[in-house]
Design an enzyme around this catalytic site. Structure first.
Site, short mmCIF file in Angstrom:
data_model
loop_
_atom_site.label_atom_id
_atom_site.label_comp_id
_atom_site.label_asym_id
_atom_site.label_seq_id
_atom_site.Cartn_x
_atom_site.Cartn_y
_atom_site.Cartn_z
N LYS A 1 -22.09 0.09 0.02
CA LYS A 1 -22.92 1.27 -0.23
C LYS A 1 -22.34 2.02 -1.42
CE LYS A 1 -20.89 4.66 2.91
NZ LYS A 1 -21.23 5.64 3.91
N ALA B 1 -35.44 0.43 4.51
CA ALA B 1 -35.30 -1.03 4.51
C ALA B 1 -34.44 -1.42 3.31
CB ALA B 1 -36.68 -1.68 4.40
N GLY B 2 -33.79 -2.56 3.41
CA GLY B 2 -32.91 -2.99 2.33
C GLY B 2 -32.43 -4.41 2.55
N GLU C 1 -13.51 8.30 15.14
CA GLU C 1 -13.75 8.83 13.80
C GLU C 1 -15.20 8.58 13.39
OE1 GLU C 1 -11.72 10.61 11.65
OE2 GLU C 1 -13.73 10.73 10.80
N THR D 1 -11.80 2.58 16.21
CA THR D 1 -12.95 2.31 17.08
C THR D 1 -12.55 1.22 18.07
OG1 THR D 1 -14.41 2.89 15.26
CG2 THR D 1 -15.38 1.62 17.08
N LYS E 1 0.83 -1.21 0.00
CA LYS E 1 0.00 0.00 0.00
C LYS E 1 0.87 1.26 0.00
CE LYS E 1 -4.29 -1.20 2.40
NZ LYS E 1 -5.08 -1.00 3.61
N LEU F 1 -34.02 5.36 7.81
CA LEU F 1 -35.24 4.57 7.94
C LEU F 1 -35.49 3.77 6.66
CD1 LEU F 1 -37.76 7.00 9.72
CD2 LEU F 1 -36.35 5.21 10.72
N CYS G 1 -17.96 -1.19 9.51
CA CYS G 1 -18.22 -0.61 10.84
C CYS G 1 -19.46 -1.18 11.53
CB CYS G 1 -18.32 0.90 10.74
SG CYS G 1 -16.74 1.65 10.30
N LYS H 1 -19.42 -4.94 12.81
CA LYS H 1 -18.44 -5.24 13.87
C LYS H 1 -18.69 -4.39 15.12
CE LYS H 1 -14.37 -2.34 12.89
NZ LYS H 1 -14.55 -1.41 13.99
N1 NAD Z 1 -13.92 2.79 7.34
C1 NAD Z 1 -14.76 3.58 7.96
O1 NAD Z 1 -15.74 4.07 7.39
C2 NAD Z 1 -14.54 3.95 9.40
C3 NAD Z 1 -15.27 5.03 9.96
C4 NAD Z 1 -15.07 5.33 11.29
C5 NAD Z 1 -14.19 4.58 12.06
N2 NAD Z 1 -13.53 3.54 11.52
C6 NAD Z 1 -12.60 2.80 12.37
O2 NAD Z 1 -11.27 3.22 12.07
C7 NAD Z 1 -10.36 2.13 12.13
C8 NAD Z 1 -9.67 1.94 10.80
O3 NAD Z 1 -10.66 1.63 9.83
P1 NAD Z 1 -10.31 1.59 8.27
O4 NAD Z 1 -11.60 1.31 7.57
O5 NAD Z 1 -9.51 2.79 7.91
O6 NAD Z 1 -9.39 0.28 8.24
P2 NAD Z 1 -8.56 -0.30 7.02
O7 NAD Z 1 -8.57 -1.75 7.18
O8 NAD Z 1 -9.00 0.32 5.74
O9 NAD Z 1 -7.07 0.24 7.30
C9 NAD Z 1 -6.32 -0.13 8.42
C10 NAD Z 1 -4.85 -0.01 8.03
O10 NAD Z 1 -4.06 -0.18 9.20
C11 NAD Z 1 -2.85 -0.82 8.81
N3 NAD Z 1 -2.15 -1.34 9.98
C12 NAD Z 1 -2.39 -2.47 10.69
N4 NAD Z 1 -1.51 -2.56 11.72
C13 NAD Z 1 -0.72 -1.47 11.67
C14 NAD Z 1 0.35 -0.99 12.45
N5 NAD Z 1 0.77 -1.65 13.53
N6 NAD Z 1 0.96 0.15 12.10
C15 NAD Z 1 0.55 0.84 11.00
N7 NAD Z 1 -0.47 0.45 10.23
C16 NAD Z 1 -1.10 -0.69 10.55
C17 NAD Z 1 -3.33 -1.86 7.82
O11 NAD Z 1 -2.27 -2.34 7.02
C18 NAD Z 1 -4.39 -1.09 7.04
O12 NAD Z 1 -3.84 -0.46 5.89
C19 NAD Z 1 -11.19 0.92 12.58
O13 NAD Z 1 -11.14 0.82 13.98
C20 NAD Z 1 -12.60 1.30 12.14
O14 NAD Z 1 -13.58 0.69 12.92
C21 NAD Z 1 -13.67 3.20 10.20
#
Ligand code: NAD
Length: 442
Positions: A321, A253-254, A149, A121, A35, A251, A261, A264
């Site tokens: 989505k 349905a789907g 976030e 999270t 990445k 509100l 998120c 989990k």
């Molecule tokens: N995706 C969303 O819409 C969203 C919205 C709000 C909150 N969150 C929360 O934010 C967090 C991240 O979500 P995301 O969707 O961005 O996850 P993601 O899976 O897209 O990205 C996570 C990244 O973290 C990297 N990673 C893992 N271990 C690491 C380390 N030790 N050091 C550096 N990088 C490391 C992974 O390689 C990956 O690229 C989660 O807890 C999620 O619940 C996500």
């Protein structure tokens, strides 16, 4: 300020790029070397509208950098953001290994005192555990702040620059003041900071997602009741949502909620309740109702098509989505699994998520195509699973002409089409809690 974000996923990349855009020097660090290499080549590993241009602009300006290592000068960052994944463990609780791994890298590499901001999270109490670990490894140098976030994939940049709210859970006045300063440029037209303690801040995130998921699951349950009673979920939604105490949003349905998120986070909140001896029955039921909706959808397909053996079924929409390429926990995956198990073939289309869908499903009997109409050729049904704009006003005569059979099925799992219009084209309309005109007449 000099800042580092851990994780270049949906949250880390958007946060890092947004912070660079408002003028900070930012390093985005990830353990995934592929990445990072792609980002260094100017490729964006995820689809998020507008993100590519912003990343390039900030890289060119010299404010945004990517690396797999915490190297100088970013080992002297003032803030370290942890935005790594927290996926579910088999019991539903959150896997925090990546969070602690990032915290250990900070403790052993950072050269000066700093704030460690947890954006991932995480369950209530995690920031305290991260603080303890940092104290063991580097006493007195770091303070942990909770800053969950709330961005929505598909409008993540808009959410970063114009947030509804910014929640900060911090203990010291110094940490609160730093977070206030950091986010001031995003609140020039009115402060939206909610400053509290880390425990409450962590719970706000789970509570928000579970509340939204609960609304979706409740409407999904009502859609199943509509299906057997003949009521129409569109009318139910309009009537219920008109109450200003309830409101119209969330509100719909789907096919059941998906994404990285809601599934989990609902399960993690329920698991936390179980662990603490406080059963969270609504969270548990929200999750169960979502599973039921996935089964309901499979049954709708069976009810409409009879035996699925040898049938070819077109999916319009694979991402969980619109405006994202993210297929994590997407309804398309669950439905595809069930249909393939029953001997059907699935041919999918999605403007951005097709590649991820094929990779995540990793099964024979599935293909994807570049044009949504090509997915229809010889198929026995089309199922709309994601409400991308390109599916909203299709040419129904063309759909009818390309599908096989006398009166092929158009299963509108997002309730975006008019039953009358679909049926006038010679298709059999099936919605989620929406009577087809034939059923409505009978
Ligand atoms: N995706 C969303 O819409 C969203 C919205 C709000 C909150 N969150 C929360 O934010 C967090 C991240 O979500 P995301 O969707 O961005 O996850 P993601 O899976 O897209 O990205 C996570 C990244 O973290 C990297 N990673 C893992 N271990 C690491 C380390 N030790 N050091 C550096 N990088 C490391 C992974 O390689 C990956 O690229 C989660 O807890 C999620 O619940 C996500």
């Amino acid at each position: 300020m000099r800042l580092t974000t851990f994780g270049v996923g949906y949250v880390g990349l958007v946060t890092g790029t947004g912070l660079a855009e408002i003028g900070h020097q930012v390093l985005c660090l990830d353990v995934d070397a592929e990445k990072v290499a792609r980002l260094e080549r100017g490729e964006i590993p995820i689809y998020e509208p507008g993100l590519g241009d912003l990343v390039k602009r900030n890289e060119r300006s010299g404010r945004l950098h990517f690396s797999t290592q915490l190297t100088a000068p970013y080992d002297q960052s003032e803030l370290y953001f942890i935005a790594v994944g927290t996926p579910p463990l088999p019991d539903g609780s959150a896997d925090l290994r990546a969070v602690f791994s990032a915290c250990e890298t900070i403790a052993t590499t950072a050269k000066k005192a700093a704030l460690v901001v947890v954006k991932s999270t995480v369950p209530v109490g995690t920031c305290d555990l991260v603080q303890e670990r940092l104290e063991e490894l580097a006493p007195g140098r770091f303070e942990v702040v909770s800053n969950p976030e709330f961005l929505k994939e598909g409008s993540a940049l808009e959410d970063f620059f114009k947030p509804d709210r910014i929640v900060v859970g911090a203990k010291s006045d110094r940490a609160k003041a730093t977070m206030r300063t950091l986010y001031a440029p995003l609140q020039l037209n009115g402060e939206r900071l909610v400053i509290t303690d880390p425990l409450s801040s962590e719970l706000v995130k789970y509570a928000s997602n579970t509340m939204l998921a609960m609304r979706v699951s409740f409407m999904n349950e009502l859609s199943r009741l509509c299906h057997v009673t003949g009521a129409n979920i569109h009318s139910v939604r309009a009537g219920v949502g008109a109450d200003s105490r309830i409101g119209r949003k969330f509100l719909y349905a789907g096919p059941g909620y998906g994404g990285s998120c809601f599934p989990k986070d609902v399960q993690a909140l329920a698991a936390l309740g179980r662990a603490k001896g406080v059963p969270l029955r609504l969270a548990e039921a929200t999750h169960l109702a979502n599973d039921d909706q996935a089964l309901f959808l499979v049954n709708l397909v069976r009810e409409s098509l009879g035996s699925l053996e040898g049938k070819r079924i077109a999916f319009w929409g694979l991402a969980f989505k619109p405006e994202t390429d993210d297929v994590r926990e997407a309804p398309s995956l669950k439905l595809a699994e069930a249909l393939l198990d029953a001997g059907a073939h699935v041919v999918g289309h999605d403007p951005e998520g097709a590649k991820n869908f094929v990779k995540a499903l990793n099964r024979d009997g599935v293909s994807v195509v570049d044009s949504e109409y090509d997915a229809l050729n010889g198929s026995h049904a089309v199922i709309v699973l994601t409400e991308w704009r390109c599916y909203r006003a299709p040419d129904f005569a063309e759909i009818r002409a390309r599908l096989a059979g006398d009166r092929p099925v158009a299963l509108d799992a997002r309730n975006i089409w008019s039953p009358a219009e679909v049926e006038a084209s010679g298709l059999h309309y099936v919605g989620i809690g929406v009577p087809s005109t034939a059923r409505a007449r009978s």
